[in-house]
Design an enzyme around this catalytic site. Structure first.
Site, PDB file in Angstrom:
ATOM      1  N   LYS A 107       0.351 -18.594 -48.307  1.00  0.00           N
ATOM      2  CA  LYS A 107       0.033 -19.626 -47.290  1.00  0.00           C
ATOM      3  C   LYS A 107      -1.274 -20.342 -47.600  1.00  0.00           C
ATOM      4  CE  LYS A 107      -1.887 -15.714 -45.476  1.00  0.00           C
ATOM      5  NZ  LYS A 107      -1.445 -14.355 -45.516  1.00  0.00           N
ATOM      6  N   ILE A 138      10.040 -13.384 -40.633  1.00  0.00           N
ATOM      7  CA  ILE A 138      10.720 -14.202 -39.617  1.00  0.00           C
ATOM      8  C   ILE A 138      11.194 -15.505 -40.253  1.00  0.00           C
ATOM      9  CG2 ILE A 138      10.502 -15.366 -37.386  1.00  0.00           C
ATOM     10  CD1 ILE A 138       8.161 -13.531 -36.743  1.00  0.00           C
ATOM     11  N   GLY A 189      -3.284  -1.343 -42.516  1.00  0.00           N
ATOM     12  CA  GLY A 189      -2.984  -2.277 -43.618  1.00  0.00           C
ATOM     13  C   GLY A 189      -2.519  -3.647 -43.156  1.00  0.00           C
ATOM     14  N   GLU A 192      -6.280  -8.693 -43.642  1.00  0.00           N
ATOM     15  CA  GLU A 192      -6.581  -9.186 -44.977  1.00  0.00           C
ATOM     16  C   GLU A 192      -7.751  -8.356 -45.525  1.00  0.00           C
ATOM     17  OE1 GLU A 192      -4.960 -12.089 -46.405  1.00  0.00           O
ATOM     18  OE2 GLU A 192      -3.633 -11.784 -44.718  1.00  0.00           O
ATOM     19  N   ASP A 203      -6.438 -17.373 -41.056  1.00  0.00           N
ATOM     20  CA  ASP A 203      -5.073 -17.060 -41.502  1.00  0.00           C
ATOM     21  C   ASP A 203      -4.050 -17.784 -40.614  1.00  0.00           C
ATOM     22  OD1 ASP A 203      -3.138 -15.155 -43.005  1.00  0.00           O
ATOM     23  OD2 ASP A 203      -2.693 -14.748 -40.898  1.00  0.00           O
ATOM     24  N   LYS A 207      -1.259 -21.014 -41.378  1.00  0.00           N
ATOM     25  CA  LYS A 207       0.168 -20.933 -41.032  1.00  0.00           C
ATOM     26  C   LYS A 207       0.567 -22.060 -40.083  1.00  0.00           C
ATOM     27  CE  LYS A 207       0.184 -15.914 -41.749  1.00  0.00           C
ATOM     28  NZ  LYS A 207      -0.092 -14.632 -41.093  1.00  0.00           N
ATOM     29  N   GLY A 304       3.609  -7.454 -44.103  1.00  0.00           N
ATOM     30  CA  GLY A 304       4.086  -6.204 -44.702  1.00  0.00           C
ATOM     31  C   GLY A 304       4.998  -6.487 -45.893  1.00  0.00           C
TER      32      GLY A 304
HETATM   33  P1  NAP Z   1      -1.402  -7.578 -53.530  1.00  0.00           P
HETATM   34  O1  NAP Z   1      -0.787  -6.362 -52.979  1.00  0.00           O
HETATM   35  O2  NAP Z   1      -2.878  -7.623 -53.701  1.00  0.00           O
HETATM   36  O3  NAP Z   1      -0.710  -7.864 -54.948  1.00  0.00           O
HETATM   37  C1  NAP Z   1      -1.136  -8.859 -55.816  1.00  0.00           C
HETATM   38  C2  NAP Z   1      -0.414  -8.696 -57.148  1.00  0.00           C
HETATM   39  O4  NAP Z   1      -0.733  -9.792 -57.986  1.00  0.00           O
HETATM   40  C3  NAP Z   1      -0.794  -7.445 -57.912  1.00  0.00           C
HETATM   41  O5  NAP Z   1       0.320  -6.920 -58.586  1.00  0.00           O
HETATM   42  C4  NAP Z   1      -1.835  -7.918 -58.924  1.00  0.00           C
HETATM   43  O6  NAP Z   1      -1.827  -7.181 -60.127  1.00  0.00           O
HETATM   44  C5  NAP Z   1      -1.328  -9.327 -59.202  1.00  0.00           C
HETATM   45  N1  NAP Z   1      -2.384 -10.281 -59.516  1.00  0.00           N
HETATM   46  C6  NAP Z   1      -3.330 -10.770 -58.692  1.00  0.00           C
HETATM   47  N2  NAP Z   1      -4.110 -11.672 -59.318  1.00  0.00           N
HETATM   48  C7  NAP Z   1      -3.646 -11.737 -60.576  1.00  0.00           C
HETATM   49  C8  NAP Z   1      -4.036 -12.485 -61.722  1.00  0.00           C
HETATM   50  N3  NAP Z   1      -5.056 -13.331 -61.688  1.00  0.00           N
HETATM   51  N4  NAP Z   1      -3.322 -12.317 -62.857  1.00  0.00           N
HETATM   52  C9  NAP Z   1      -2.289 -11.459 -62.898  1.00  0.00           C
HETATM   53  N5  NAP Z   1      -1.861 -10.727 -61.846  1.00  0.00           N
HETATM   54  C10 NAP Z   1      -2.539 -10.857 -60.710  1.00  0.00           C
HETATM   55  O7  NAP Z   1      -1.030  -8.859 -52.655  1.00  0.00           O
HETATM   56  P2  NAP Z   1       0.179  -9.015 -51.609  1.00  0.00           P
HETATM   57  O8  NAP Z   1      -0.225  -8.399 -50.304  1.00  0.00           O
HETATM   58  O9  NAP Z   1       1.446  -8.577 -52.237  1.00  0.00           O
HETATM   59  O10 NAP Z   1       0.168 -10.591 -51.345  1.00  0.00           O
HETATM   60  C11 NAP Z   1       0.704 -11.475 -52.306  1.00  0.00           C
HETATM   61  C12 NAP Z   1       0.861 -12.864 -51.691  1.00  0.00           C
HETATM   62  O11 NAP Z   1       1.752 -12.789 -50.589  1.00  0.00           O
HETATM   63  C13 NAP Z   1      -0.434 -13.462 -51.142  1.00  0.00           C
HETATM   64  O12 NAP Z   1      -0.429 -14.843 -51.355  1.00  0.00           O
HETATM   65  C14 NAP Z   1      -0.368 -13.153 -49.655  1.00  0.00           C
HETATM   66  O13 NAP Z   1      -1.097 -14.073 -48.853  1.00  0.00           O
HETATM   67  C15 NAP Z   1       1.122 -13.326 -49.416  1.00  0.00           C
HETATM   68  N6  NAP Z   1       1.601 -12.599 -48.240  1.00  0.00           N
HETATM   69  C16 NAP Z   1       1.343 -11.267 -48.121  1.00  0.00           C
HETATM   70  C17 NAP Z   1       1.814 -10.599 -46.995  1.00  0.00           C
HETATM   71  C18 NAP Z   1       1.566  -9.134 -46.811  1.00  0.00           C
HETATM   72  O14 NAP Z   1       1.911  -8.612 -45.737  1.00  0.00           O
HETATM   73  N7  NAP Z   1       1.024  -8.422 -47.793  1.00  0.00           N
HETATM   74  C19 NAP Z   1       2.534 -11.292 -46.007  1.00  0.00           C
HETATM   75  C20 NAP Z   1       2.786 -12.662 -46.178  1.00  0.00           C
HETATM   76  C21 NAP Z   1       2.318 -13.294 -47.311  1.00  0.00           C
HETATM   77  P3  NAP Z   1      -2.163  -5.591 -60.167  1.00  0.00           P
HETATM   78  O15 NAP Z   1      -0.981  -4.927 -59.552  1.00  0.00           O
HETATM   79  O16 NAP Z   1      -2.303  -5.262 -61.595  1.00  0.00           O
HETATM   80  O17 NAP Z   1      -3.419  -5.435 -59.363  1.00  0.00           O
HETATM   81  N1  HSE Z   2      -3.214 -10.519 -42.334  1.00  0.00           N
HETATM   82  C1  HSE Z   2      -1.989 -11.168 -41.980  1.00  0.00           C
HETATM   83  C2  HSE Z   2      -1.683 -10.833 -40.518  1.00  0.00           C
HETATM   84  C3  HSE Z   2      -0.815 -10.711 -42.825  1.00  0.00           C
HETATM   85  O1  HSE Z   2      -2.371  -9.984 -39.947  1.00  0.00           O
HETATM   86  O2  HSE Z   2      -0.752 -11.416 -39.979  1.00  0.00           O
HETATM   87  C4  HSE Z   2      -0.374 -11.675 -43.882  1.00  0.00           C
HETATM   88  O3  HSE Z   2      -0.189 -12.974 -43.442  1.00  0.00           O
END
Ligand code: NAP
Ligand code: HSE
Length: 431
Positions: A107, A138, A189, A192, A203, A207, A304
């Site tokens: 986002k 969602i 978890g 952010e 955040d 959105k 998540g």
């Molecule tokens: P995360 O758990 O921190 O995972 C990031 C992944 O990307 C890791 O595998 C990391 O490698 C890799 N990575 C990061 N920077 C890199 C780089 N410069 N070069 C190569 N690999 C790189 O993050 P996430 O929670 O999955 O979130 C990912 C995206 O989804 C974000 O944009 C976030 O805003 C979005 N998002 C997340 C959620 C949520 O609930 N988590 C919800 C909605 C949207 P390593 O494994 O080697 O560290």
């Molecule tokens: N930190 C965000 C939230 C999760 O609490 O909704 C990813 O967008």
């Protein structure tokens, strides 16, 4: 793209990327029946190849070299789930140049560079899908872009940050103080890495900027969103809200009136009867009002690994279907208008005000007089708790333009009988 296989390259294999890999492996046969093609995970870019990962991940597909994904002619669809703005932007543009459709859940990136990304996708005649970027699992982007596209959308109002909803739920129903509830949200978890983005509203602002752009067919950027977080909400506000038949929620609000758009994120009092009031803990919900459909609400887990991966995999399937039918680029940017965005001073709402004043005869009358002179009409005035010679009073206004309220408050703050303005919270959802 092979006859029966679509090859997927992941940029990132963390919380969301790992969920995508698991869904593709676990539901692969079912997806193949639905799509007519197998989705094969052919590469995954990571930062650290040696990191411990889920046992089902084939180590041979891991790489730290972006060109192994972006310039690999075998990969059909690139899935950006690594986060960041500038690096992710550069990689996605490279993927488009290599004629690959892209799915992202980022986002921050879409809110900052949506326009440029859509232009690049259109030029390459490929797809850019981003369902996972707002409210995790969602479905809301595609419903707005497709299912509701026969409507004029009048309003989008949502709980679109799980962390703040969790904190406010704990403060409301379990009597927690703000910091205690934030610590719990971090342990679970939801927050952010830097929780400022959650609790200060950044955040949710990203959105709602994305949702407003789609709902009103006019580009709204993150910087256009008026933003206040929840750090000033205390147990008194929670208690008074309850006495007024309301709960406190952090809402993203976007409305179109007379061809102009207002977009804001801030804490609100909403009636306990409003459908958003019953959305608790880390859950998200988005309430949409259209001229034909009326009121609808979308509810579920807004964050998540698996919920977000659910949205990402849905996008991958759509992109794969378009590839196989030769219909990529079918639904691109929908921001064909350029509507004026109203400043917060122009917005009209009701307000809850908590003031600390000297407990003396005539104090209420002098405050009411200032409001009257600024055209701020009061709906109710309640004197609450005493502290020494000070009394805490709560006022609720009728709907009033923000600039009038601010004028009145600047005078009230200077009155010798006023200690301070404890909090000002907008009241929403009463129509
Ligand atoms: P995360 O758990 O921190 O995972 C990031 C992944 O990307 C890791 O595998 C990391 O490698 C890799 N990575 C990061 N920077 C890199 C780089 N410069 N070069 C190569 N690999 C790189 O993050 P996430 O929670 O999955 O979130 C990912 C995206 O989804 C974000 O944009 C976030 O805003 C979005 N998002 C997340 C959620 C949520 O609930 N988590 C919800 C909605 C949207 P390593 O494994 O080697 O560290
Ligand atoms: N930190 C965000 C939230 C999760 O609490 O909704 C990813 O967008």
């Amino acid at each position: 793209m092979g006859n029966d296989t679509v090859k997927i390259g992941l940029l990132g294999l963390g919380t969301v990327g790992g969920g995508v890999a698991e869904i593709l492996a676990g539901n692969g046969d079912e997806i193949k029946k639905r799509l007519g093609h197998r989705l094969q995970l052919a590469g995954a870019l990571v930062r650290d190849i040696g990191k411990q990962r889920d046992g089902s991940i084939d180590k041979d597909i891991l790489t730290t070299e972006p060109s192994d994904i972006l310039e690999n002619p075998d990969i059909d669809i690139v899935v950006e789930v690594m986060g960041s703005i500038e690096t992710a932007y550069e990689y996605i543009i490279r993927a488009f140049k290599n004629k690959k459709s892209v799915v992202t859940a980022n986002k921050d990136l879409v809110a900052a560079h949506g326009k440029e990304l859509f232009e690049a996708a259109e030029k390459a005649n490929v797809d850019l899908f981003f369902e996972g970027s707002v409210a995790g699992g969602i479905p809301i982007i595609r419903p707005l872009k497709e299912c509701l596209s026969g409507n004029r959308i009048q309003e989008v109002m949502g709980i679109i940050n799980g962390t703040t909803n969790y904190i406010l739920t704990k403060m409301t129903y379990e009597g927690r103080e703000f910091q205690q509830a934030l610590d719990e949200a971090q342990k679970r978890g939801y927050a952010e890495a830097d929780p400022t983005a959650d609790v200060e509203g950044h955040d949710a602002a990203r959105k709602i900027a994305i949702l407003a752009s789609i709902a009103f067919n006019s580009r709204v950027a993150y910087d256009d969103v008026y933003m206040e977080g929840i750090t000033k909400i205390n147990s008194h506000d929670i208690q008074y809200a309850r006495e007024l038949g309301c709960v406190v929620k952090l809402l993203g609000i976007a409305k179109e009136t007379d061809g102009e758009v207002e977009v804001r994120v801030h804490p609100c009092l909403i009636s306990k009867e409003h459908p958003l009031a019953s959305v608790k803990d880390e859950y998200n919900a988005i309430f949409v009002k259209g001229d034909a459909v009326g009121k609808t609400m979308f509810y579920g887990k807004g964050a998540g690994g698996f919920p977000t991966a659910s949205a990402v995999v849905g996008d991958i399937i759509s992109a794969a279907r378009n590839l196989s039918l030769g219909t990529t680029g079918r639904i691109g940017c929908t921001c064909y208008d350029n509507k004026r965005i109203r400043g917060i001073q122009e917005v009209a709402t009701k307000y809850y005000l908590r003031l600390n004043v000297k407990d003396r005869p005539g104090v209420l009358a002098s405050i009411a007089g200032v409001f009257g002179n600024s055209n701020v009409s009061l709906e109710s005035v309640i004197q609450k708790r005493m502290k020494g010679e000070m009394a805490e009073i709560v006022l609720v206004t009728h709907e009033v333009q923000e600039s009038n309220l601010r004028d009145a408050l600047s005078i009230i703050e200077g009155l010798s009988v006023v200690g301070d303005v404890g909090n000002v919270i907008r009241v929403e959802g009463s129509d």
